[in-house]
Design a protein around this motif. Structure first.
Motif, PDB file in Angstrom:
ATOM      1  N   PRO A  58       0.696  -1.273  -0.120  1.00  0.00           N
ATOM      2  CA  PRO A  58       0.032   0.050  -0.056  1.00  0.00           C
ATOM      3  C   PRO A  58       0.776   1.329   0.051  1.00  0.00           C
ATOM      4  N   THR A 163      -0.818  -2.805  10.991  1.00  0.00           N
ATOM      5  CA  THR A 163      -1.852  -3.008   9.874  1.00  0.00           C
ATOM      6  C   THR A 163      -1.536  -2.325   8.719  1.00  0.00           C
ATOM      7  N   GLY A 164      -1.829  -2.660   7.633  1.00  0.00           N
ATOM      8  CA  GLY A 164      -1.623  -2.051   6.444  1.00  0.00           C
ATOM      9  C   GLY A 164      -0.327  -1.870   5.854  1.00  0.00           C
ATOM     10  N   THR A 165       0.548  -2.573   6.265  1.00  0.00           N
ATOM     11  CA  THR A 165       2.121  -2.761   5.989  1.00  0.00           C
ATOM     12  C   THR A 165       2.442  -4.010   5.537  1.00  0.00           C
ATOM     13  N   GLU A 168       2.261  -6.470   8.478  1.00  0.00           N
ATOM     14  CA  GLU A 168       0.749  -7.042   9.019  1.00  0.00           C
ATOM     15  C   GLU A 168       0.670  -8.377   9.458  1.00  0.00           C
TER      16      GLU A 168
END
Length: 309
Positions: A58, A163-165, A168
């Motif tokens: 992301p 989260t979101g890496t 995660e």
């Protein structure tokens, strides 16, 4: 947790993307080995070489574009990023292609001859003007760091709840891979003990300055690629080169360059140990996630041998 796999984008899919993207003819689209986290292709357009990357992470390529402009404006020969965007669920970037091969593939004699140039190039990057920005850890697109202190960055970077890496649910690796909880905890404790020596230093750090990201034509160093930029102690970049070129006098060469460029080295040994634990601990979980057991074991044994606690 299964080993991470970068996007499975085929050559025909990359060719169609480029045909839709450009009005001019695109030639010699070629998949490239390497790139642990992105799918890479070379291509030519208008007689110039380009690099196309796709990622499903992301974070995207916005920071690479910003940092490319910033570094090049201050005389650092960093790869020039031309554009970035989204392609379905992926992000993409297009950059200039620098001629040369990865330094890791060059004969040891060439690596040795170019080591002073490596030290000069990376130290020049470490010393770029960072203005009135603030913060440590991940560099953001506005030029500031993401955390108020180096210790805050370490605590979050190695924290359980991410989260979101890329990291995660990384603690699942303790159950599903070779990653050993007791080894990780021991090395983390040592990292935090030594982090006080790194804490006062805030420089731009490439943070991925291994010889896979350094290009050469066999005579000169032609380019520097793929920074994973943070603000922190510049000795981090030294330790990356030292671990990846262990047969060369990396530390002595970098120390000479630091002195030439006016960088002071108080608490040098302690800072070096702290930098080794920072990169080595991240290496442990990365190698575990990628399923690279020999690299994991080699790094684990090295870290445990550094100090007795």
């Amino acid at each position: 947790m299964t080993a991470y796999e970068k996007p499975a984008l085929s050559l025909p899919e990359a060719e169609r993307f480029l045909e839709d993207h450009y009005s001019a003819p695109v030639e010699k689209v070629t998949p490239v080995d390497g790139g642990n986290l992105s799918r890479v292709f070379f291509f030519d357009i208008g007689g110039e070489g380009r690099v196309l990357r796709f990622s499903d992470l992301p974070q995207g390529f916005a920071l690479q574009h910003v940092m490319s402009e910033r570094l090049r404006s201050q005389g650092v020969n960093y790869q020039r990023f031309l554009e970035y965007g989204t392609f379905g669920t992926l992000t993409y970037s297009i950059a200039e292609r620098i001629e040369g091969t990865m330094l890791i593939n060059a004969p040891e004699g060439v690596q040795r001859d170019l080591l002073p140039a490596v030290a000069e190039r990376i130290t020049r990057l470490n010393r770029v003007e960072i203005g009135d920005s603030h913060g440590y850890g991940w560099v953001q697109t506005d030029g500031s760091g993401s955390y108020p202190t180096w210790r805050d960055y370490l605590v979050d970077f190695f924290g359980d709840n991410q989260t979101g890496t890329f990291w995660e649910n990384w603690t699942d690796l303790f159950r599903t891979s070779v990653l050993e909880r007791e080894v990780f905890d021991e090395c983390y404790a040592r990292l935090m003990a030594y982090s006080k020596y790194n804490e006062p230093y805030r420089f731009l750090v490439h943070n991925d300055s291994h010889p896979w990201n350094l290009l050469t034509d066999g005579r000169t160093l032609t380019g520097l690629l793929d920074g994973n930029f943070i603000y922190g102690d510049f000795l981090i970049d030294l330790t990356i080169v030292e671990r990846s070129l262990p047969s060369l006098p990396v530390t002595a060469t970098f120390r000479a360059e630091y002195e030439k460029q006016g960088l002071l080295l108080p608490d040098f040994e302690e800072r070096l140990i702290g930098a080794h634990y920072y990169k080595g601990l991240d290496g442990l979980r990365f190698f575990a996630k990628m399923g690279w057991t020999p690299a994991y074991e080699h790094t684990r044994d090295y870290l445990l041998s550094l100090v007795k606690g």
